[in-house]
Design an enzyme around this catalytic site. Structure first.
Site, PDB file in Angstrom:
ATOM      1  N   CYS A 255       0.775  -1.239   0.000  1.00 39.86           N
ATOM      2  CA  CYS A 255       0.000   0.000   0.000  1.00 39.86           C
ATOM      3  C   CYS A 255       0.805   1.287   0.000  1.00 39.86           C
ATOM      4  O   CYS A 255       0.308   2.325  -0.462  1.00 39.86           O
ATOM      5  CB  CYS A 255      -0.946   0.015   1.195  1.00 39.86           C
ATOM      6  N   ALA A 256       2.011   1.295   0.560  1.00 40.60           N
ATOM      7  CA  ALA A 256       2.741   2.560   0.723  1.00 40.60           C
ATOM      8  C   ALA A 256       3.014   3.212  -0.642  1.00 40.60           C
ATOM      9  O   ALA A 256       3.291   2.507  -1.616  1.00 40.60           O
ATOM     10  CB  ALA A 256       4.048   2.307   1.460  1.00 40.60           C
ATOM     11  N   PRO A 257       2.900   4.537  -0.712  1.00 41.87           N
ATOM     12  CA  PRO A 257       2.685   5.519   0.357  1.00 41.87           C
ATOM     13  C   PRO A 257       1.216   5.810   0.686  1.00 41.87           C
ATOM     14  O   PRO A 257       0.933   6.737   1.424  1.00 41.87           O
ATOM     15  CB  PRO A 257       3.353   6.781  -0.203  1.00 41.87           C
ATOM     16  N   GLY A 258       0.288   5.059   0.108  1.00 40.75           N
ATOM     17  CA  GLY A 258      -1.093   5.150   0.554  1.00 40.75           C
ATOM     18  C   GLY A 258      -2.045   5.917  -0.339  1.00 40.75           C
ATOM     19  O   GLY A 258      -3.214   6.088   0.019  1.00 40.75           O
ATOM     20  N   LYS A 260      -3.475   5.068  -3.196  1.00 42.60           N
ATOM     21  CA  LYS A 260      -4.580   4.221  -3.653  1.00 42.60           C
ATOM     22  C   LYS A 260      -5.455   3.786  -2.471  1.00 42.60           C
ATOM     23  O   LYS A 260      -6.678   3.692  -2.602  1.00 42.60           O
ATOM     24  CB  LYS A 260      -4.037   3.019  -4.417  1.00 42.60           C
ATOM     25  N   ASP A 303       4.820  -8.441   5.505  1.00 35.92           N
ATOM     26  CA  ASP A 303       4.950  -8.932   4.133  1.00 35.92           C
ATOM     27  C   ASP A 303       3.688  -9.715   3.784  1.00 35.92           C
ATOM     28  O   ASP A 303       3.256 -10.589   4.553  1.00 35.92           O
ATOM     29  CB  ASP A 303       6.187  -9.835   4.050  1.00 35.92           C
ATOM     30  N   ASP A 322      -0.799  -3.874  -6.104  1.00 38.33           N
ATOM     31  CA  ASP A 322       0.114  -2.987  -6.831  1.00 38.33           C
ATOM     32  C   ASP A 322       1.526  -3.465  -6.497  1.00 38.33           C
ATOM     33  O   ASP A 322       2.160  -2.967  -5.577  1.00 38.33           O
ATOM     34  CB  ASP A 322      -0.113  -1.535  -6.387  1.00 38.33           C
ATOM     35  N   CYS A 375       3.472  -0.147 -12.221  1.00 35.46           N
ATOM     36  CA  CYS A 375       3.847   1.060 -12.956  1.00 35.46           C
ATOM     37  C   CYS A 375       4.995   0.716 -13.906  1.00 35.46           C
ATOM     38  O   CYS A 375       5.940   1.486 -14.078  1.00 35.46           O
ATOM     39  CB  CYS A 375       4.209   2.203 -12.015  1.00 35.46           C
TER      40      CYS A 375
END
Length: 433
Positions: A255-258, A260, A303, A322, A375
């Protein structure tokens, strides 16, 4: 612009190219040593520019220097690149670019090299033909390492030049309106009132606002109130494609940096969301974003593959995956990627992505949806990864993506609609009896 600023630029570029630090790590530390916002912005512009044009800067130096500076003098080699970049690509008077760059050498313990640096920069000033790269290698013409050029040419034989050229341009500043706090129309009215030029290019994504010029986002209307977030328009498609519904149990697995994470909650507040990332330091940004936007999620440092340390036993209705990737789709936004990423990185990344995808699939409810995203623009991480997964999972089916003309997977290339490069695949899990 001071000699100190130029010295900081040289040191930062040295840390990235020779020491393997990322710009996102090295640049903020250098910026802390500058007092004014304009100086911090100029430092970023120079560092980003050197990253974008490094092969050409190196080639010019090869013509003007018998050999590059080595060992403890390496920061001074980057100072020369900083000086050349100013002369060729920035609207700084030549005399200032030269004199201040030479002066910066003194603070980098290069007093004995001031004459050399001055001579190189004055030759650059006098010989514009040095920047004629028509007969140079593709790596110099396009300012990319050869392995990336080869990979993009193989994957996109009709578009490779367009992609490489797009990577040479600065990425625009995209904002995402937080509809829990303000409507897109009201926010754009606030921008107009503040005389901030903007547009709304994606009709199907009204929360995506593109600013015509980069700005300090903390000074934009409503920053403290959580009216918006900074997020590229391509990345904003993730929450839209995940399509969470009220009452869903949702996992954002990396998730980081958050960005989404927050967008998912903005679209559907009435869900239970676990935001997971293995990097505890980066999770600080997730907490900050959630707090500023007045959103709530269960944030866990773990993890995704190590379920014993975080999973509570309930399968998820929706999973956003992601995954870690080559980031070859965001080179224009992070120009240091082209020098930090190596060809040898790709196979281990593909293996890791496959492991994460297979493991996350076991955490998804029958009838649930998993959104695979990167990405990257490399097929081995994207379309080929998904095809390999489908060949192993008879209970997985691809869901057509309507905003991509019902394609079963969606590869956005860098610069398309001024977006970053991104890949999406929407996977549904069959209900078996």
């Amino acid at each position: 612009m001071s000699a100190q600023l130029r010295a900081l630029a040289a040191e930062t570029c040295f840390l990235v190219i020779d020491q393997g630090k990322s710009l996102s790590e090295a640049l903020p530390k250098a910026q802390q040593k500058l007092a004014s916002a304009p100086d911090k912005a100029l430092l970023q512009e120079i560092c980003f520019g050197v990253m974008r044009t490094l092969p050409q800067l190196e080639t010019v130096c090869q013509h003007l220097m018998s050999k590059p500076l080595i060992k403890q003098l390496r920061p001074l080699q980057f100072l020369i690149y900083v000086g050349i970049y100013q002369l060729k690509f920035m609207r700084i008077p030549d005399h200032a670019a030269i004199s201040e760059t030479v002066e910066a050498a003194r603070s980098l313990k290069g007093q004995s090299l001031t004459k050399l640096i001055n001579g190189v920069l004055r030759n650059v000033q006098r010989q514009p033909a040095l920047f004629d790269f028509a007969s140079a290698s593709l790596a110099v013409q396009y300012n990319h390492p050869g392995w990336i050029i080869d990979a993009i040419k193989q994957a996109y034989p009709e578009q490779w030049q367009t992609i490489l050229q797009a990577n040479q341009h600065k990425a625009p500043l995209w904002l995402r309106v937080n509809q829990q706090q303000i409507s897109p129309a009201a926010f754009m009215a606030e921008l107009t009132a503040a005389d901030i030029a903007h547009s709304q290019p994606l009709s199907y994504l009204p929360v995506a606002i593109k600013l015509e010029q980069a700005r300090d986002v903390t000074l934009l209307p409503g920053y403290a109130e959580g009216w918006f977030s900074v997020q590229d328009g391509a990345a904003q498609h993730a929450a839209l494609l995940l399509d969470s519904q009220p009452g869903d149990v949702v996992l954002d697995a990396c998730c980081a940096p958050g960005g989404k994470t927050c967008h998912i909650l903005e679209l559907t507040p009435d869900i239970t969301l676990t935001a997971l990332d293995r990097d505890e330091k980066r999770l600080a940004r997730v907490h900050d974003n959630l707090a500023r936007l007045s959103l709530q999620a269960r944030v866990v440092a773990a993890d995704v593959l190590d379920t014993a340390n975080w999973w509570q036993g309930e399968q998820f209705d929706r999973i956003l995956l992601d995954v870690p990737c080559s980031a070859t789709g965001v080179i224009r936004r992070h120009p240091d990627i082209r020098w930090l990423r190596k060809k040898s990185d790709i196979t281990p990344l593909v293996t890791l992505q496959s492991e994460i995808l297979l493991h996350a699939w076991s955490l998804l409810k029958p009838g649930g949806t998993l959104l695979y995203a990167t990405c990257s623009i490399l097929p081995s991480e994207n379309s080929e990864q998904i095809q390999a997964f489908l060949s192993q999972q008879p209970d997985a089916i691809l869901h057509p993506i309507s905003i991509a003309n019902n394609a079963t997977t969606w590869q956005i290339l860098p610069g398309e609609q001024d977006l970053d490069g991104f890949f999406f695949a929407v996977l549904h899990k069959k209900i078996t009896t």
